[in-house]
Design an enzyme around this catalytic site. Sequence first.
Site, short mmCIF file in Angstrom:
data_model
loop_
_atom_site.label_atom_id
_atom_site.label_comp_id
_atom_site.label_asym_id
_atom_site.label_seq_id
_atom_site.Cartn_x
_atom_site.Cartn_y
_atom_site.Cartn_z
N PRO A 21 -1.88 -20.57 54.31
CA PRO A 21 -3.24 -20.82 53.89
C PRO A 21 -3.19 -21.70 52.64
O PRO A 21 -2.48 -21.84 51.80
CB PRO A 21 -3.56 -19.41 53.40
CG PRO A 21 -2.73 -18.38 54.09
CD PRO A 21 -1.34 -19.37 54.43
N GLU A 22 -4.15 -22.84 52.69
CA GLU A 22 -4.31 -23.72 51.88
C GLU A 22 -5.43 -23.57 51.16
O GLU A 22 -6.21 -22.66 51.23
CB GLU A 22 -4.25 -25.10 52.41
CG GLU A 22 -2.78 -25.40 53.10
CD GLU A 22 -2.86 -26.96 53.93
OE1 GLU A 22 -3.46 -27.63 53.30
OE2 GLU A 22 -2.19 -26.80 54.81
N HIS A 30 0.39 -4.89 60.93
CA HIS A 30 1.21 -5.46 59.69
C HIS A 30 0.74 -5.50 58.32
O HIS A 30 0.57 -6.25 57.64
CB HIS A 30 1.12 -7.02 60.36
CG HIS A 30 1.76 -7.52 61.45
ND1 HIS A 30 3.24 -7.16 61.52
CD2 HIS A 30 1.40 -8.01 62.79
CE1 HIS A 30 3.51 -7.51 63.04
NE2 HIS A 30 2.26 -8.15 63.54
N ARG A 57 4.61 -11.90 58.45
CA ARG A 57 6.09 -12.61 58.15
C ARG A 57 6.56 -12.14 56.76
O ARG A 57 7.55 -12.69 56.28
CB ARG A 57 5.93 -14.27 58.24
CG ARG A 57 5.64 -14.53 59.79
CD ARG A 57 5.79 -16.28 59.96
NE ARG A 57 7.23 -16.19 59.76
CZ ARG A 57 7.87 -17.62 59.76
NH1 ARG A 57 6.88 -18.74 60.14
NH2 ARG A 57 9.02 -18.02 59.62
#
Length: 273
Positions: A2-3, A82, A100
């Site tokens: 994410p930016e 998750h 992740r």
Amino acid sequence: MPELPEVETTRRRLLPLLLGRRILALDHGDPKRYRHTEKARGKRVEGLSRRGKFLLLELSEGLEAVIHLGMTGGFRLERTPHTRLVFRLDQGALFFHDPRRFGRIWVVERGDYREIPLLTRLGPEPLSEDFRFPTFWEELRRSAKPLKALLLEQRLAAGVGNIYADEALFRARLSPFLKGKEVEKEEAKRLFLALKAVLAEAVALGGSTLSDRSYQQPDGLPGGFQERHAVYGRAGLPCPACGTPIAKDVVAGRGTHFCPRCQPQRPRPRSKR
């Protein structure tokens, strides 16, 4: 990862859900990734801001929760397979989802970023009045690094990552391999304006959700800016401006997409014998 547009969209969606709420606990089983979270117990949320790719959750009693989403982190309104951390609130809960496991959270005294040194080295926010062309131009002129590498370093503009660096360079018609010191002033101006335009459009559309759908808004909705990608993720497809197949190469260790015709590399000057 994410930016700026994805993190800003997350901030805007979370703010009404968190502002004024009291945190009962931050539940998790990973104190190495989620640091000092016990300090947040019982604190009230007083604000939520963003710096670069970081979310800054302002808590009562002078504390702050600094959140970095990592590569696949994000918030959800319901538990997922998750879910790594749960914000238990006096009204409801929020779930930090991170397949992740690269996301991080620190609870610190407000403004004490000794454990997060990157926060102290960030450049100006590109959608703020602090982002000024004279400073941007001077930073470029001093560097022998490729433009793509410079944009990823976070010093020219905080929050720019792989997607928006590629898209801004395409709009500015500049090669990602061009060195900062080789850029002419008018070219630098084009890049400066392209960064602002691309990021503003992406924020307005809720960021970019790619094929892996790792980024979603907290309510599960995707972003929309991926529909406007001109080069990123489009290797081999025709350039929307000229029809030339989009190329992909590596700059600063990152996959880089560009149009060879619209963003030509300059020929190297011949050495004198």
